[in-house]
Write a protein that holds these residues in place. Structure first.
Motif, PDB file in Angstrom:
ATOM      1  N   PRO A 288      54.165  72.019 -17.055  1.00  0.00           N
ATOM      2  CA  PRO A 288      54.116  73.472 -17.283  1.00  0.00           C
ATOM      3  C   PRO A 288      54.997  74.288 -16.324  1.00  0.00           C
ATOM      4  CG  PRO A 288      51.935  72.527 -17.501  1.00  0.00           C
ATOM      5  CD  PRO A 288      52.840  71.410 -17.088  1.00  0.00           C
ATOM      6  N   ASP A 289      54.918  74.021 -15.033  1.00  0.00           N
ATOM      7  CA  ASP A 289      55.706  74.820 -14.086  1.00  0.00           C
ATOM      8  C   ASP A 289      57.193  74.651 -14.344  1.00  0.00           C
ATOM      9  OD1 ASP A 289      53.368  75.549 -13.015  1.00  0.00           O
ATOM     10  OD2 ASP A 289      53.602  74.452 -11.109  1.00  0.00           O
TER      11      ASP A 289
ATOM     12  N   PRO B 223      64.998  61.711  -3.382  1.00  0.00           N
ATOM     13  CA  PRO B 223      63.733  61.084  -3.772  1.00  0.00           C
ATOM     14  C   PRO B 223      62.649  61.165  -2.698  1.00  0.00           C
ATOM     15  CG  PRO B 223      65.384  59.420  -3.261  1.00  0.00           C
ATOM     16  CD  PRO B 223      66.078  60.745  -3.189  1.00  0.00           C
ATOM     17  N   ARG B 224      61.429  61.206  -3.151  1.00  0.00           N
ATOM     18  CA  ARG B 224      60.270  61.109  -2.259  1.00  0.00           C
ATOM     19  C   ARG B 224      59.707  59.691  -2.410  1.00  0.00           C
ATOM     20  NH1 ARG B 224      57.173  64.465   0.722  1.00  0.00           N
ATOM     21  NH2 ARG B 224      54.999  63.805   0.922  1.00  0.00           N
ATOM     22  N   PRO B 288      61.079  68.790  -6.593  1.00  0.00           N
ATOM     23  CA  PRO B 288      60.256  68.603  -5.385  1.00  0.00           C
ATOM     24  C   PRO B 288      58.745  68.690  -5.651  1.00  0.00           C
ATOM     25  CG  PRO B 288      62.169  69.955  -4.881  1.00  0.00           C
ATOM     26  CD  PRO B 288      62.212  69.691  -6.357  1.00  0.00           C
ATOM     27  N   ASP B 289      58.296  69.716  -6.382  1.00  0.00           N
ATOM     28  CA  ASP B 289      56.854  69.855  -6.620  1.00  0.00           C
ATOM     29  C   ASP B 289      56.311  68.666  -7.384  1.00  0.00           C
ATOM     30  OD1 ASP B 289      57.025  72.202  -5.334  1.00  0.00           O
ATOM     31  OD2 ASP B 289      56.671  73.481  -7.094  1.00  0.00           O
ATOM     32  N   ASP B 294      53.595  63.506  -8.017  1.00  0.00           N
ATOM     33  CA  ASP B 294      53.635  62.139  -8.550  1.00  0.00           C
ATOM     34  C   ASP B 294      53.467  61.102  -7.449  1.00  0.00           C
ATOM     35  OD1 ASP B 294      53.929  63.109 -11.050  1.00  0.00           O
ATOM     36  OD2 ASP B 294      55.884  62.188 -11.448  1.00  0.00           O
ATOM     37  N   ILE B 295      54.183  61.314  -6.348  1.00  0.00           N
ATOM     38  CA  ILE B 295      54.074  60.342  -5.251  1.00  0.00           C
ATOM     39  C   ILE B 295      52.663  60.411  -4.653  1.00  0.00           C
ATOM     40  CG2 ILE B 295      54.931  59.807  -2.922  1.00  0.00           C
ATOM     41  CD1 ILE B 295      56.665  58.727  -5.269  1.00  0.00           C
TER      42      ILE B 295
END
Lengths: 462, 462
Positions: A288-289, B223-224, B288-289, B294-295
């Motif tokens: 959504p964001d 990547p995170r 990023p969010d 996810d991570i």
């Protein structure tokens, strides 16, 4: 001929259940052709409603022995005559092979028979939180076997790719009746030549697909939608290029020109302003964001590029309302006359340029051409509208249809983005491939079908 | 033999610049083989350093006329002996055809010669904000032509797919010296049979690729990363299945077993606890969010599945530190002895089960087997470690290597996820394909290479 046909029917019935072999002339007529305009078709000697791989093997063995052409058929929604019957042929219908054999949700694959409808699979996997992306306009009524045969595309391709991108493996009956298994069930695999891709999109000319292993994806989010009108096609084309250049990945990015917009406006009483030269519609099915951010960014690009009446949908229903014009364009255009629908794909940066050239073709042919398409892929469907009873219009329509492809090739494009070659574009395929490419195609055809019984005259002229 | 070889050299030099034809015995030895273990190789009669399509055409015409085998070669980083020389052959090196012919950023494509390094293209497109995803471990030193020949995979495949998914079109020189163009530049296209995919992964046995048109993507985000240790392999396997079932799409999801972890720990002095049976590492290159979410979700799954020391990296440098063990596993394992690296892909849900079976094979063979792999794709690389000077160990190592593939096939997997067949796995390819599949492969080979000069004995036994 009658005697040969009797031999054929007797041989078919020898190992097939009685109801599987249709010879009633009234019933035969409904298996003569797909939805293409101006594609020749004949009357089959018989229609076999296959229910198993063994049935398909029997048909191909009989046909090989007797030298009878076999035309594989799904639900006849194709637009290039690829499933059109040939006089005296066997139409091999796969519609009754319609079982979903397996949904392996943890490994995200489905194994289906070729007669399963795209919409049936979509509904079945949705229950597992999964999603089968390829969505040709015919998805509610077209079979997965037909989708595989034509390598069908759709609105989702800009983000998810075409049918071939989701086919992991196939069971194929070869011309001599032998069963070939291609591909794999795993996510990766490079064992040997990629036979799977060779059969996908080969329109029943190399073998008959009797089982398909498909990759699935986790269900996307409810899409967010934006639509915008543009004073000129150039501005709409510029907006598409800017969306791509910004690295945005919409899940849908569609184009409609003024003619198709006006036709839809009339057809659906949409009350849209009729001063727009083009409309673009974009969706994002990201989180959504992200979807809000991306659709916001696309909305801003539409406006910066000169768009007006740029509207973001607040919910799915409103989004579908914005998309309604695009989804119904085929029917709206039918009201204007007979349509000859083309399917050219050009490099993204040539989009506006290409549409202008099509407009010039319309002027020169003195006919209406309505263009809609998958703008995010550069895949356009100009429809030449004409009166079938007017011989001169028919002539001009065919000229325009050819010009549309010629210009597409000239711009570095292809004569078919997703509809396939069938009988409609055989000569154009030869032009696109060039002599070496055509020779290799003919060599491959001969290798897989030495007797020339598999859908002869499709893709390549016989 | 000597006379034939003289004829060959004379014929090659007739239309090639002097420095393009290498016959100095000392220099010939460096073109004998790739990085595979236990793959036979011979000594070429000559190495041709081709600089143009015309050079390649000349070599194939001469070879066809004289019936001399041609072995196409990139930078010899393959792991299946696919580029190994044959006694008396011409090694056709494409390393000097190393120009990036075009980067068309607005249309997101690059056109390259086959000798361009994967890393060179990656750096060049990064300047345009674009990204070429396929990243085999050899990406810094392997050529794109070699990547195409083997359909190379890598760490990114779990999200982005393999080399074939990025190849739009090819220029290929056929055995008779004719030039075939396949595919297209556009995003979509279904004109004719998919010849592009037929050549990708065919390991130089059907033609020699002289130009590649590649699709590019917008650059991903930094990547995170998360890494976690597991007390048992079963728990690690369960964690992978849970990540997939949750619909998460990491951009990397890698596995290391205890043996490889310990080897890396020693090799790199990483000071990791040595009581872990397995490690998983995941990355997300989403926004990023989304990446944080996810991570975070993957991190929670690792812990719920029984993982310990689950660590999320705060920045890229810390993430690379976590990945260092995996990236260096090949070198760390070299310290233990000679390694015979396998490349099996199994359905995701069989991952833990498969690793256990490999452990049993190690016990039965009384050898060390270290397993790392692309867990998110079910693609594992068990390496059998042995002492090359001990004949019995060699025998047991070969037995174990075969068992690893046999069990993979038994579980519905494939004998090669990304390394290819080469000479190493020809017998196993035949087993995986079955008789009909093998017959079709041989028919295709004969069609494209009737004289059997194109890399004979690779993929299929001669």
């Amino acid at each position: 001929m009658a005697e040969t046909s009797d031999d054929l029917i007797t041989a078919l019935r020898a190992e097939l259940p009685g109801e599987a072999v249709v010879t009633d002339p009234d019933r035969l007529t409904s298996y003569q052709h797909d939805m293409a305009t101006f594609c020749p078709y004949g009357t089959p000697a018989a229609v076999v409603l296959a229910r198993s791989t063994e049935h398909v093997q029997h048909v191909l063995r009989v046909a090989s022995r007797l030298g009878v052409p076999v035309v594989p058929q799904g639900s006849r929604t194709g637009l290039s005559g690829g499933a059109n019957a040939i006089d005296g042929c066997v139409v091999l219908s796969l519609e009754k092979m319609a079982a979903i054999r397996e949904i392996d949700a943890p490994n995200r694959i489905a194994v289906v028979e070729p007669g399963v409808l795209n919409s049936t699979l979509s509904a079945a996997v949705a229950e597992h939180g999964l999603f089968y992306p390829p969505d040709p306009s015919s998805w509610e009524i077209s079979t997965l076997g037909g989708n595989v045969a034509t390598n069908a595309g759709g609105l989702c391709c800009v983000k998810y790719g075409v049918t071939a991108d989701f086919v992991r493996g196939l069971e194929v009956v070869l011309a001599d009746g032998e069963v070939l298994r291609t591909g794999r069930r795993t996510a990766k695999g490079v064992a040997g030549y990629d036979l799977t891709r060779l059969f996908v999109g080969s329109e029943g000319t190399l073998g008959v697909v009797t089982e398909v292993t498909l990759a699935l994806r986790p269900t996307g989010r409810e899409p967010r939608t934006v639509a915008g009108l543009f004073p000129t096609v150039a501005q709409a084309g510029d907006a598409v290029a800017r969306v791509v250049a910004a690295g945005l990945v919409p899940s849908l990015l569609e184009f409609m020109d003024q003619t198709s917009l006006r036709a839809c406006n009339d057809h659906l009483n949409m009350g849209m302003p009729d001063n727009a030269a083009a409309m673009l519609i974009a969706q994002s099915d990201a989180d959504p964001d992200r979807a809000v951010a991306d659709i916001g960014a696309i909305s801003a690009i539409f406006t910066e590029a000169g768009g007006f009446d740029v509207v973001e949908a607040d919910d799915l229903a409103e989004g579908e309302l914005l998309l309604a014009a695009r989804r119904n364009s085929h029917y709206a255009l039918e009201a204007l006359g007979t349509g000859l629908t083309d399917d050219v794909c050009v490099p993204l940066t040539r989009l506006a340029d290409y549409i202008h050239r099509v407009e010039k073709v319309a002027a020169e042919a003195d006919l209406t051409i309505a263009t809609v398409g998958h703008a995010g892929d550069g895949n356009l469907h100009p429809s030449v509208i004409f009166d079938e009873s007017d011989a001169d219009q028919v002539r001009r329509a065919n000229w325009a249809f050819d010009e549309i492809m010629r210009i597409g090739l000239e711009m570095g494009g292809t004569v078919t983005g997703e509809h396939g070659i069938g009988v409609l574009k055989r000569d154009w395929l030869a032009r696109e491939l060039g002599p070496v490419g055509e020779r290799v195609h003919r060599d491959l055809k001969r290798l897989f079908d030495p007797a020339g019984i598999l859908n002869p005259g499709k893709v390549l002229s016989a």
